[in-house]
Motif scaffolding. Structure first.
Motif, PDB file in Angstrom:
ATOM      1  N   SER A   1      -4.034   2.748   1.925  1.00 31.73           N
ATOM      2  CA  SER A   1      -3.009   2.033   1.180  1.00 31.73           C
ATOM      3  C   SER A   1      -3.587   1.623  -0.169  1.00 31.73           C
ATOM      4  CB  SER A   1      -2.535   0.803   1.953  1.00 31.73           C
ATOM      5  OG  SER A   1      -1.813   1.185   3.107  1.00 31.73           O
ATOM      6  N   ILE A   2      -2.740   1.615  -1.189  1.00 36.30           N
ATOM      7  CA  ILE A   2      -3.178   1.311  -2.551  1.00 36.30           C
ATOM      8  C   ILE A   2      -2.371   0.130  -3.072  1.00 36.30           C
ATOM      9  CG2 ILE A   2      -3.595   2.189  -4.872  1.00 36.30           C
ATOM     10  CD1 ILE A   2      -5.097   3.794  -2.786  1.00 36.30           C
TER      11      ILE A   2
ATOM     12  N   HIS B   1       6.566   6.881   0.422  1.00 36.76           N
ATOM     13  CA  HIS B   1       5.811   5.770   0.990  1.00 36.76           C
ATOM     14  C   HIS B   1       6.635   4.491   1.086  1.00 36.76           C
ATOM     15  CE1 HIS B   1       3.253   8.425  -1.515  1.00 36.76           C
ATOM     16  NE2 HIS B   1       2.514   8.455  -0.418  1.00 36.76           N
TER      17      HIS B   1
ATOM     18  N   ALA C   1      -0.110   8.277  -6.126  1.00 39.85           N
ATOM     19  CA  ALA C   1       0.848   8.444  -5.034  1.00 39.85           C
ATOM     20  C   ALA C   1       1.803   9.608  -5.280  1.00 39.85           C
ATOM     21  CB  ALA C   1       1.632   7.156  -4.826  1.00 39.85           C
TER      22      ALA C   1
ATOM     23  N   VAL D   1      -2.030   8.650   0.292  1.00 38.65           N
ATOM     24  CA  VAL D   1      -1.603   7.253   0.207  1.00 38.65           C
ATOM     25  C   VAL D   1      -0.802   6.888   1.447  1.00 38.65           C
ATOM     26  CG1 VAL D   1      -0.248   5.576  -1.115  1.00 38.65           C
ATOM     27  CG2 VAL D   1      -1.603   7.309  -2.314  1.00 38.65           C
TER      28      VAL D   1
ATOM     29  N   ALA E   1      -1.975   3.628  -9.517  1.00 36.23           N
ATOM     30  CA  ALA E   1      -1.524   3.788  -8.134  1.00 36.23           C
ATOM     31  C   ALA E   1      -0.297   4.689  -8.053  1.00 36.23           C
ATOM     32  CB  ALA E   1      -1.220   2.418  -7.529  1.00 36.23           C
TER      33      ALA E   1
ATOM     34  N   LEU F   1       2.100   1.507  -0.365  1.00 35.21           N
ATOM     35  CA  LEU F   1       1.921   1.298  -1.793  1.00 35.21           C
ATOM     36  C   LEU F   1       2.413  -0.093  -2.156  1.00 35.21           C
ATOM     37  CD1 LEU F   1       1.127   2.805  -4.452  1.00 35.21           C
ATOM     38  CD2 LEU F   1       3.528   3.559  -4.585  1.00 35.21           C
TER      39      LEU F   1
END
Length: 296
Positions: free
Chosen positions: A121-122, A237, A136, A143, A132, A146
């Motif tokens: 996860s970012i 995401h 992604a 990823v 990010a 997010l």
């Protein structure tokens, strides 16, 4: 693994060359790996599902300065990793580096590779949100979830606050003006904090790299960090958007635009909050992130 003490003054004279990032007793300096050819300083704490925190772009910023109040809370349940991006903190500053979105995105991808992380996860803050987003959209399989906080990455007219942040020239007075843009609460900004942050910004190599990143006219650097709408709209995401209602650096309109574009997104807006959601509303922010990152 680094234990973070938020009471430690991060502005004492460096015990390492900040262009190299060799581990020391300083809380800002952790381990290092080579990420896409750049020796990258990073902090690590906790165990479990990996979460990578990508800092913003203020003068003198580092992963520690940005995330020192966040890392301990997330590390109670997660493996937290916070790198210094190229040109910031105690990561290497190669003489021939180009400070641009592709460089930082490739560095972040290289950071995942160097640590053997197939997926993480970012969490991206401001400038870090643009990185990010780019990662992604370009590498969606890398990823997990997010989080974008006061994020750059969609078009907007540059604000007076962001222009002041990116145009910072070191002095205690200039730092005080920058901090006034960041925080909603006047209780957080005083001459002592300005002096501490000013001294952080003039550590060897810090202002030299920062001053070269965003020369005027600065609208072009906002535009250079934009990810196309169609790429954002294709993100698969789960995405949490976080913004301060009173943000004078990155307008709330950017998160509203992302909310429209990202299919699986939700938005949390903190009232009485500027650009420092993780500092002005620390406990609520940490709980919000932890709940989102651990929910099934």
């Amino acid at each position: 693994m680094v234990t973070l003490d938020p009471t430690v003054d991060p502005t004492v004279d460096p015990t390492v060359d900040p262009t190299v990032g060799v581990p020391s007793a300083r809380p800002e300096v952790g381990a290092s790996v080579v990420a896409d050819g750049i020796r990258t300083n990073y902090l690590e704490a906790g165990a479990g599902r990996p979460i990578v925190l990508v800092h913003g772009s203020g003068p003198g910023v580092s992963a520690y300065a940005n995330w020192r109040l966040t890392i301990p809370a997330l590390a109670e349940q997660l493996r937290v990793l916070a790198p210094d991006m190229a040109g910031f903190g105690f990561t290497e500053r190669p003489a021939d580096v180009r400070y641009e979105l592709a460089t930082w995105t490739d560095q972040l991808l290289g950071f995942l590779d160097a640590l053997g992380l197939e997926r993480a996860s970012i969490v991206g803050n401001s400038f870090g949100g643009a990185i990010a987003l780019a990662l992604a959209t370009q590498h969606p399989d890398r990823v997990d979830r997010l989080v974008l906080m006061g994020s750059v990455g969609v078009p907007f007219p540059i604000t007076e606050g962001l222009d002041a942040v990116w145009g910072y020239q070191p002095s205690p007075e200039a730092m005080r003006r920058v901090l006034d843009y960041f925080a909603w609460s006047r209780d957080l900004v005083d001459d002592e904090l300005a002096e501490v942050r000013y001294r952080a910004s003039i550590q060897p190599g810090f202002q030299e790299s920062f001053g070269s990143m965003f020369p005027a006219p600065r609208q072009r650097w906002v535009d250079a960090m934009v990810t196309p709408d169609e790429a954002i709209a294709a993100l698969p995401h789960r995405t949490l958007l976080v913004h301060g209602r009173d943000d004078r650096v990155i307008p709330l309109a950017t998160s509203l635009r992302l909310l429209d574009l990202v299919p699986r997104s939700r938005l949390h807006v903190f009232g009485q909050c500027g650009h420092w959601t993780q500092i002005e509303h620390t406990a609520a922010f940490n709980r919000l992130l932890l709940d989102f990152l651990t929910e099934e």
